[in-house]
Design a protein around this motif. Structure first.
Motif, PDB file in Angstrom:
ATOM      1  N   ALA A 171      51.016  12.159  -3.986  1.00 33.26           N
ATOM      2  CA  ALA A 171      50.375  12.034  -5.785  1.00 33.26           C
ATOM      3  C   ALA A 171      50.959  10.996  -5.133  1.00 33.26           C
ATOM      4  CB  ALA A 171      51.783  12.246  -6.140  1.00 33.26           C
ATOM      5  N   GLU A 192      50.080   7.357  -7.428  1.00 32.49           N
ATOM      6  CA  GLU A 192      50.261   5.754  -8.360  1.00 32.49           C
ATOM      7  C   GLU A 192      49.154   5.611  -8.440  1.00 32.49           C
ATOM      8  OE1 GLU A 192      52.996   2.305 -10.390  1.00 32.49           O
ATOM      9  OE2 GLU A 192      53.980   3.514  -8.065  1.00 32.49           O
ATOM     10  N   VAL A 251      46.783   7.693  -9.752  1.00 31.03           N
ATOM     11  CA  VAL A 251      45.542   8.469  -9.507  1.00 31.03           C
ATOM     12  C   VAL A 251      46.238   9.820 -10.592  1.00 31.03           C
ATOM     13  CG1 VAL A 251      44.151   9.939  -7.930  1.00 31.03           C
ATOM     14  CG2 VAL A 251      45.201   7.421  -7.217  1.00 31.03           C
ATOM     15  N   SER A 252      45.237  10.605 -11.315  1.00 33.25           N
ATOM     16  CA  SER A 252      45.674  11.291 -11.805  1.00 33.25           C
ATOM     17  C   SER A 252      44.949  12.409 -11.664  1.00 33.25           C
ATOM     18  CB  SER A 252      45.025  11.298 -13.804  1.00 33.25           C
ATOM     19  OG  SER A 252      43.790  11.831 -13.326  1.00 33.25           O
ATOM     20  N   LEU A 253      45.946  13.613 -11.735  1.00 32.79           N
ATOM     21  CA  LEU A 253      45.198  15.287 -11.321  1.00 32.79           C
ATOM     22  C   LEU A 253      44.072  15.179 -11.938  1.00 32.79           C
ATOM     23  CD1 LEU A 253      46.723  17.244  -9.270  1.00 32.79           C
ATOM     24  CD2 LEU A 253      47.367  18.513 -11.293  1.00 32.79           C
ATOM     25  N   ASP A 254      43.471  15.205 -12.507  1.00 36.15           N
ATOM     26  CA  ASP A 254      42.458  15.509 -13.616  1.00 36.15           C
ATOM     27  C   ASP A 254      41.059  14.960 -12.684  1.00 36.15           C
ATOM     28  OD1 ASP A 254      43.166  17.331 -15.176  1.00 36.15           O
ATOM     29  OD2 ASP A 254      43.062  15.935 -17.145  1.00 36.15           O
ATOM     30  N   ASP A 255      41.465  13.002 -12.966  1.00 38.41           N
ATOM     31  CA  ASP A 255      40.793  12.517 -11.904  1.00 38.41           C
ATOM     32  C   ASP A 255      40.444  13.251 -10.420  1.00 38.41           C
ATOM     33  OD1 ASP A 255      40.219  11.157 -14.151  1.00 38.41           O
ATOM     34  OD2 ASP A 255      41.266   9.184 -13.563  1.00 38.41           O
ATOM     35  N   HIS A 289      49.884  21.099  -8.873  1.00 30.43           N
ATOM     36  CA  HIS A 289      51.580  19.955  -8.976  1.00 30.43           C
ATOM     37  C   HIS A 289      52.875  20.162  -8.616  1.00 30.43           C
ATOM     38  CE1 HIS A 289      51.675  15.312 -10.377  1.00 30.43           C
ATOM     39  NE2 HIS A 289      52.722  15.256  -9.327  1.00 30.43           N
TER      40      HIS A 289
END
Length: 242
Positions: free
Chosen positions: A141, A143, A145-149, A164
């Protein structure tokens, strides 16, 4: 959690338990990739990805280097990747992936396992409709950066599911999009922990404990064969049952 994630997690726990088999499997994949695309990981994306798999499995560096060197060794066997498809006991579909330097030997062995343990080997392509062939990437993951984006961004590159898993993200995409997905991740500075190809069943079949025991005998026999790289099936894992 999604269907693909749960299936893969149950399978992974069993498969990665045998470290020497894992090293043998990755080593063959590295040799095949180095032979096909050259021994330099900087110009061979598939080899680059497999070296990350080796690192994730704690495979010794000299073992990795030997596998690469084997690709240019004239006396080494020339591995071919071949699939076998059939049904085990109680109608469980089984997809076998092998890397072999002697297909005659491998198909004879695989057929004998099916015949002796209550199954039958089918023709190539007979089970394709029961499984999705997926490229699966595990990445760190990042930092900010969102999962949705990330999901929105990766849809254009063939990714159709994200999960995730603690501090890592697992991406599932079409097998054919593997190179595109890898290129996006590398170009955008994501750390790829591992990448693999998985055959994920559309539906899982319930079995009784006695039926499971019979099916497991065949699966274990296939997994033990030195030419076999992967075994996929559509039996519901015991830990998934209610």
């Amino acid at each position: 959690m999604g269907r693909a994630f749960e299936y893969r997690k149950a399978r992974k726990l069993k498969r990665w338990g045998n470290m020497s088999r894992t090293f043998t499997r990755i080593g063959k994949e590295i040799t095949i990739a180095a032979k096909a695309g050259g021994p330099d990981p900087s110009t061979n994306p598939r080899l680059r990805a497999l070296m990350q798999n080796a690192k994730a499995a704690n495979m010794p560096k000299d073992t990795v280097e030997r596998a690469i060197k084997k690709a240019t060794d004239k006396d080494a066997g020339d591995y071919k990747e071949i699939t076998y498809e059939g049904y085990g006991p109680h109608g469980i579909a089984i997809f076998v992936e092998a890397a072999t330097d002697n297909n005659t030997r491998t198909v004879a062995n695989v057929r004998s396992y099916f015949n002796k343990l209550g199954g039958n080997l089918g023709t190539q392509g007979s089970l394709t409709f029961l499984f999705d062939h997926k490229a699966v990437f595990k990445i760190k993951a990042k930092e900010g950066v969102s999962l949705d984006d990330l999901e929105l961004e990766l849809i254009d590159y063939g990714v159709d599911e994200l999960e995730h898993d603690e501090d890592e993200i697992i991406l599932y995409g079409a097998f054919e999009e593997n190179a595109n997905i890898q290129k996006y991740l590398e170009d955008n500075g994501f750390e790829i922990v591992s990448s693999e190809f998985e055959r994920i069943p559309h539906e899982l079949k319930d079995v009784t404990p006695d039926q499971r025991a019979a099916i497991e005998k065949l699966l274990e026999k296939l997994e033990e064969d030195e030419d076999v790289q992967n075994v996929f099936h559509n039996m519901k894992e015991a830990e998934e049952e209610e």
